[in-house]
Scaffold this motif. Structure first.
Motif, PDB file in Angstrom:
ATOM      1  N   PRO A  97       3.232   8.775  19.559  1.00 44.79           N
ATOM      2  CA  PRO A  97       2.668   7.367  19.967  1.00 44.79           C
ATOM      3  C   PRO A  97       2.478   6.639  18.423  1.00 44.79           C
ATOM      4  O   PRO A  97       2.423   7.085  17.619  1.00 44.79           O
ATOM      5  N   VAL A  98       2.584   5.330  18.615  1.00 42.26           N
ATOM      6  CA  VAL A  98       2.423   4.285  17.448  1.00 42.26           C
ATOM      7  C   VAL A  98       1.190   4.507  16.726  1.00 42.26           C
ATOM      8  O   VAL A  98       1.174   4.057  15.598  1.00 42.26           O
ATOM      9  N   ASP A  99       0.109   4.673  17.536  1.00 45.80           N
ATOM     10  CA  ASP A  99      -0.990   4.990  16.681  1.00 45.80           C
ATOM     11  C   ASP A  99      -1.645   6.631  16.088  1.00 45.80           C
ATOM     12  O   ASP A  99      -2.472   6.846  16.145  1.00 45.80           O
ATOM     13  N   ALA A 100      -0.487   7.440  16.446  1.00 45.90           N
ATOM     14  CA  ALA A 100      -0.662   8.958  16.062  1.00 45.90           C
ATOM     15  C   ALA A 100      -0.956   8.693  14.406  1.00 45.90           C
ATOM     16  O   ALA A 100      -0.481   7.955  13.798  1.00 45.90           O
ATOM     17  N   PHE A 101      -1.715   9.887  14.211  1.00 43.44           N
ATOM     18  CA  PHE A 101      -1.902  10.370  12.885  1.00 43.44           C
ATOM     19  C   PHE A 101      -3.014   9.022  12.109  1.00 43.44           C
ATOM     20  O   PHE A 101      -3.143   7.825  12.922  1.00 43.44           O
ATOM     21  N   ASP A 102      -3.655   9.499  11.133  1.00 40.32           N
ATOM     22  CA  ASP A 102      -4.432   8.702  10.549  1.00 40.32           C
ATOM     23  C   ASP A 102      -3.724   7.373   9.844  1.00 40.32           C
ATOM     24  O   ASP A 102      -2.612   7.540   9.165  1.00 40.32           O
ATOM     25  N   PRO A 103      -4.419   6.085   9.747  1.00 41.83           N
ATOM     26  CA  PRO A 103      -3.946   5.028   9.188  1.00 41.83           C
ATOM     27  C   PRO A 103      -4.044   5.046   7.703  1.00 41.83           C
ATOM     28  O   PRO A 103      -4.811   5.972   7.206  1.00 41.83           O
ATOM     29  N   ASN A 104      -3.185   4.418   7.096  1.00 47.27           N
ATOM     30  CA  ASN A 104      -3.177   4.398   5.442  1.00 47.27           C
ATOM     31  C   ASN A 104      -4.480   3.301   5.190  1.00 47.27           C
ATOM     32  O   ASN A 104      -5.165   2.774   5.964  1.00 47.27           O
ATOM     33  N   GLY A 105      -4.432   3.194   3.851  1.00 45.14           N
ATOM     34  CA  GLY A 105      -5.509   2.356   3.256  1.00 45.14           C
ATOM     35  C   GLY A 105      -5.525   0.969   3.689  1.00 45.14           C
ATOM     36  O   GLY A 105      -6.665   0.262   3.663  1.00 45.14           O
ATOM     37  N   PHE A 106      -4.513   0.374   4.218  1.00 42.76           N
ATOM     38  CA  PHE A 106      -4.327  -1.077   4.852  1.00 42.76           C
ATOM     39  C   PHE A 106      -4.782  -0.934   6.265  1.00 42.76           C
ATOM     40  O   PHE A 106      -4.621  -1.989   6.945  1.00 42.76           O
ATOM     41  N   GLY A 107      -4.677   0.426   6.891  1.00 38.80           N
ATOM     42  CA  GLY A 107      -5.067   0.149   8.439  1.00 38.80           C
ATOM     43  C   GLY A 107      -3.435   0.340   9.231  1.00 38.80           C
ATOM     44  O   GLY A 107      -3.500   0.013  10.330  1.00 38.80           O
ATOM     45  N   LEU A 108      -2.591   0.767   8.526  1.00 35.42           N
ATOM     46  CA  LEU A 108      -1.237   0.935   9.287  1.00 35.42           C
ATOM     47  C   LEU A 108      -0.909   2.115   9.507  1.00 35.42           C
ATOM     48  O   LEU A 108      -1.077   3.160   8.879  1.00 35.42           O
ATOM     49  N   HIS A 109      -0.419   2.391  10.808  1.00 40.80           N
ATOM     50  CA  HIS A 109      -0.245   3.608  11.195  1.00 40.80           C
ATOM     51  C   HIS A 109       1.271   4.132  11.034  1.00 40.80           C
ATOM     52  O   HIS A 109       2.319   3.368  11.250  1.00 40.80           O
ATOM     53  N   ASN A 110       1.622   5.394  10.909  1.00 40.15           N
ATOM     54  CA  ASN A 110       3.096   5.848  10.998  1.00 40.15           C
ATOM     55  C   ASN A 110       3.910   4.926  10.041  1.00 40.15           C
ATOM     56  O   ASN A 110       5.185   4.962  10.386  1.00 40.15           O
ATOM     57  N   VAL A 111       3.754   4.767   8.784  1.00 43.46           N
ATOM     58  CA  VAL A 111       4.613   4.382   7.754  1.00 43.46           C
ATOM     59  C   VAL A 111       5.338   5.215   6.982  1.00 43.46           C
ATOM     60  O   VAL A 111       6.365   5.136   6.406  1.00 43.46           O
ATOM     61  N   GLY A 137      -2.724   0.229  -0.876  1.00 48.23           N
ATOM     62  CA  GLY A 137      -3.537   0.005  -2.119  1.00 48.23           C
ATOM     63  C   GLY A 137      -3.464   1.157  -3.008  1.00 48.23           C
ATOM     64  O   GLY A 137      -4.102   0.858  -4.012  1.00 48.23           O
ATOM     65  N   LEU A 138      -2.661   2.365  -2.654  1.00 43.61           N
ATOM     66  CA  LEU A 138      -2.476   3.140  -3.676  1.00 43.61           C
ATOM     67  C   LEU A 138      -1.572   2.705  -4.827  1.00 43.61           C
ATOM     68  O   LEU A 138      -0.388   2.081  -4.438  1.00 43.61           O
ATOM     69  N   VAL A 139      -1.709   3.267  -6.083  1.00 40.48           N
ATOM     70  CA  VAL A 139      -0.621   2.929  -7.147  1.00 40.48           C
ATOM     71  C   VAL A 139       0.203   4.133  -7.278  1.00 40.48           C
ATOM     72  O   VAL A 139      -0.216   5.011  -7.826  1.00 40.48           O
ATOM     73  N   SER A 140       1.582   3.865  -7.083  1.00 40.27           N
ATOM     74  CA  SER A 140       2.664   4.782  -7.422  1.00 40.27           C
ATOM     75  C   SER A 140       2.365   6.284  -6.788  1.00 40.27           C
ATOM     76  O   SER A 140       2.877   7.179  -7.168  1.00 40.27           O
ATOM     77  N   ALA A 141       1.784   6.272  -5.637  1.00 33.35           N
ATOM     78  CA  ALA A 141       1.378   7.560  -4.784  1.00 33.35           C
ATOM     79  C   ALA A 141       2.856   7.971  -4.146  1.00 33.35           C
ATOM     80  O   ALA A 141       3.491   7.060  -3.927  1.00 33.35           O
ATOM     81  N   ARG A 142       2.971   9.199  -4.025  1.00 34.72           N
ATOM     82  CA  ARG A 142       4.250   9.538  -3.775  1.00 34.72           C
ATOM     83  C   ARG A 142       4.238   9.618  -2.193  1.00 34.72           C
ATOM     84  O   ARG A 142       5.322   8.949  -1.571  1.00 34.72           O
ATOM     85  N   TYR A 143       3.076   9.622  -1.283  1.00 31.17           N
ATOM     86  CA  TYR A 143       3.240   9.379   0.128  1.00 31.17           C
ATOM     87  C   TYR A 143       2.315   8.288   0.479  1.00 31.17           C
ATOM     88  O   TYR A 143       1.319   7.736  -0.614  1.00 31.17           O
ATOM     89  N   ALA A 144       2.307   7.739   1.454  1.00 31.62           N
ATOM     90  CA  ALA A 144       1.405   6.674   2.052  1.00 31.62           C
ATOM     91  C   ALA A 144      -0.116   7.051   1.640  1.00 31.62           C
ATOM     92  O   ALA A 144      -0.956   6.195   1.846  1.00 31.62           O
ATOM     93  N   TRP A 145      -0.468   8.298   1.761  1.00 32.98           N
ATOM     94  CA  TRP A 145      -1.773   8.616   1.830  1.00 32.98           C
ATOM     95  C   TRP A 145      -2.418   9.530   0.541  1.00 32.98           C
ATOM     96  O   TRP A 145      -3.540   9.986   0.310  1.00 32.98           O
TER      97      TRP A 145
END
Length: 341
Positions: free
Chosen positions: A232-246, A190-198
């Motif tokens: 682990p696949v659920d390590a680190f906080d998810p992004n704004g859509f709830g996806l982990h480790n993108v 949901g972020l617009v043109s951000a450099r990273y997923a967060w």
């Protein structure tokens, strides 16, 4: 903290079987006919699609990768997994079908030298990226070769899977690989043109947000993020859509053939070229470092051949939203309300 670095060859990211002289073709590929459950899956996130800005013009990008130009892309609603496919899930697929991965069929795969145990037998190295070693007997069940196992790693992403293997799993599971456009839309959260997923800062408030290399690559990893290899696949906080480790952890296969050029006005739901030599991979991996490969940026991209496998490449699944609606898995209006639309 932000990062700046020069260009580098793609072999640094994920070595190709073409980089090895010992790439003898295996026998016929197995045909997958068994399908897993195709009903509702709570790990899939429902995304409404629409228009978004894809690509980037980052001065630290790689011109040959075709990150830009920034362009408006429109997508239909779709679903995508919150997590990369884990060893546990891939094991269920193999147990149900008897599937043998390309790494198993070839008899070897690429392993990062820093993960090999002391006293490991000599291995062949990739000329342009000597940290990649051709290890006989390495595959998804034995990530560092015959002496290694998945003990303690069933919740980690499956690795040493080729594009062919990922597509076979998706077929069995009643899913598909995401298109590159779907992957980037989902990764942006949901972020617009951000450099990273967060956001635009790599380590907000000094906190590591993804599993990449810290220290001096490839000899010293300070483990500031807590991991040397996969997490682990659920390590680190998810992004704004709830996806982990993108970002980081493992590269993720996309459905598209790779091209460094893009049409001036993309058609809705673009799917890349009709053919090619390599498939797109996105997201970066635990080996990415600012000194040679900052491809954990959300617009970054590279590619590998469909039969290649490495210890830092996996995948996540996607599915069509219309199918989910027909199965009663989601309600169209309630999803749009949850997304604030």
């Amino acid at each position: 903290m932000d990062e700046r670095r020069p260009a580098a060859p793609s072999a640094c990211c994920a070595a190709s079987r073409g980089d090895s002289a010992a790439a003898a073709p295996p026998g016929p590929r197995q045909h997958i006919v068994t399908r897993g459950p195709t009903g509702p899956d709570p790990t899939l996130v429902d995304l409404p699609g629409g228009s978004f800005l894809m690509g980037g013009n980052d001065p630290d990008g790689f011109p040959a990768d075709g990150e830009g130009p920034v362009r408006v892309v429109t997508l239909a609603p779709f679903r995508i997994d919150r997590y990369a496919t884990s060893n546990q899930r891939f094991a269920e697929f193999v147990d149900a079908t008897g599937y043998r991965t390309d790494a198993e069929r070839y008899g070897w795969s690429f392993v990062f030298a820093g993960l090999l145990p002391a006293g490991h037998p000599p291995t062949s190295a990739v000329a342009d990226a000597p940290w990649w070693r051709q290890v006989h007997g390495a595959h998804w069940r034995h990530p560092e070769g015959p002496g290694s196992s998945l003990d303690g790693r069933m919740d980690h992403p499956v690795v040493h899977v080729s594009w062919n293997d990922a597509a076979a799993y998706c077929q069995w599971a009643g899913r598909r690989l995401p298109t590159e456009a779907e992957w980037e839309y989902a990764a942006r959260g949901g972020l617009v043109s951000a450099r990273y997923a967060w956001g635009d800062e790599l380590t907000p408030d000094g906190r590591w947000m993804c599993n990449i290399w810290q220290g001096t690559f490839p000899t010293d990893n300070t483990l500031a993020d807590g991991f040397l290899g996969t997490a682990p696949v659920d390590a680190f906080d998810p992004n704004g859509f709830g996806l982990h480790n993108v970002a980081g952890n493992v590269w993720e296969w996309c459905a598209d053939w790779f091209s460094a050029t893009h049409p001036g006005t993309p058609a809705p739901d673009p799917k890349g070229p009709a053919s090619g030599d390599s498939k797109v991979i996105r997201g970066g991996s635990y080996l990415c470092h600012r000194s040679y490969c900052n491809r954990y940026r959300v617009a970054a991209r590279t590619a590998n051949t469909p039969d290649s496998s490495t210890g830092n490449t996996g995948f996540r699944c996607a599915a069509d939203w219309s199918r989910a609606v027909r199965e009663g898995a989601i309600d169209h209006l309630s999803v749009r309300r949850r997304q604030g639309l």
